[in-house]
Design a protein around this motif. Structure first.
Motif, short mmCIF file in Angstrom:
data_model
loop_
_atom_site.label_atom_id
_atom_site.label_comp_id
_atom_site.label_asym_id
_atom_site.label_seq_id
_atom_site.Cartn_x
_atom_site.Cartn_y
_atom_site.Cartn_z
N GLY A 26 0.88 -1.09 0.03
CA GLY A 26 -0.18 0.00 0.00
C GLY A 26 0.74 1.11 -0.12
N SER A 30 -2.85 4.14 3.45
CA SER A 30 -3.05 2.55 3.53
C SER A 30 -1.72 1.81 3.65
CB SER A 30 -3.80 2.17 1.97
OG SER A 30 -5.03 2.67 2.11
N ARG A 32 0.82 -0.30 5.10
CA ARG A 32 0.83 -1.18 5.82
C ARG A 32 2.07 -2.27 5.90
NH1 ARG A 32 -2.59 -1.96 2.05
NH2 ARG A 32 -2.74 -3.53 0.89
N TYR A 49 -1.44 -1.86 9.78
CA TYR A 49 -1.31 -0.39 9.06
C TYR A 49 -0.28 0.49 10.08
CZ TYR A 49 -4.82 -1.44 5.71
OH TYR A 49 -5.77 -1.89 4.80
N ASP A 51 -0.46 3.64 10.53
CA ASP A 51 -0.88 4.61 11.27
C ASP A 51 -1.74 4.10 12.40
OD1 ASP A 51 -3.27 3.64 10.31
OD2 ASP A 51 -3.73 5.44 9.18
N ARG A 53 -4.45 2.15 12.80
CA ARG A 53 -5.89 1.88 12.71
C ARG A 53 -6.38 0.50 12.82
NH1 ARG A 53 -7.65 4.37 7.44
NH2 ARG A 53 -5.67 3.68 6.80
N GLY A 55 -4.79 -3.85 12.29
CA GLY A 55 -3.75 -5.09 12.40
C GLY A 55 -3.79 -6.13 12.93
N TRP A 82 -10.72 -3.30 5.99
CA TRP A 82 -9.42 -2.77 6.00
C TRP A 82 -9.13 -1.84 4.66
CZ3 TRP A 82 -5.10 -6.73 7.84
CH2 TRP A 82 -5.32 -6.76 9.42
N PHE A 85 -7.00 -3.08 1.06
CA PHE A 85 -6.11 -4.06 1.36
C PHE A 85 -6.42 -5.30 0.19
CE2 PHE A 85 -5.85 -8.46 3.02
CZ PHE A 85 -4.55 -8.32 3.86
#
Length: 91
Positions: A26, A30, A32, A49, A51, A53, A55, A82, A85
């Motif tokens: 990504g 996005s 990851r 990810y 950030d 958010r 996982g 997600w 993804f």
């Protein structure tokens, strides 16, 4: 200092879609990272990810576990929606 190291780990390297010690997928929001773990009788996969958010980590204790951990992660990603993804494939 630690934050700088984490940034370098998550920066794509010249040899492809890998960071330092992790695989990258990504981009932008996005982005990851993922890391498999395999040993005799043990298979694991972590995807998160950058950030924070989303996982997940899946671990098995069987020789046929590689396909299972991929299926578990793919289903979690689908159920939790997600963003961007792409389903993983067992290698």
């Amino acid at each position: 200092m630690k934050l700088d190291t984490a940034r370098r780990m998550l920066t794509p390297q010249a040899d492809g879609p890998t960071g330092l010690g992790v695989f990258l997928d990504g981009e932008g929001a996005s982005l990851r990272f993922r890391q498999p773990g395999d040993n005799a009788g043990y298979h694991a996969l972590m995807v998160a990810y950058v950030d924070g958010r989303f996982g997940a980590v899946a671990m098995t204790n069987g020789e046929g576990g590689r396909q299972l951990v991929v299926e578990i992660i793919n289903n979690i990603a689908k159920l939790e929606a997600w963003p961007d993804f792409t389903p993983l494939k067992a290698e």
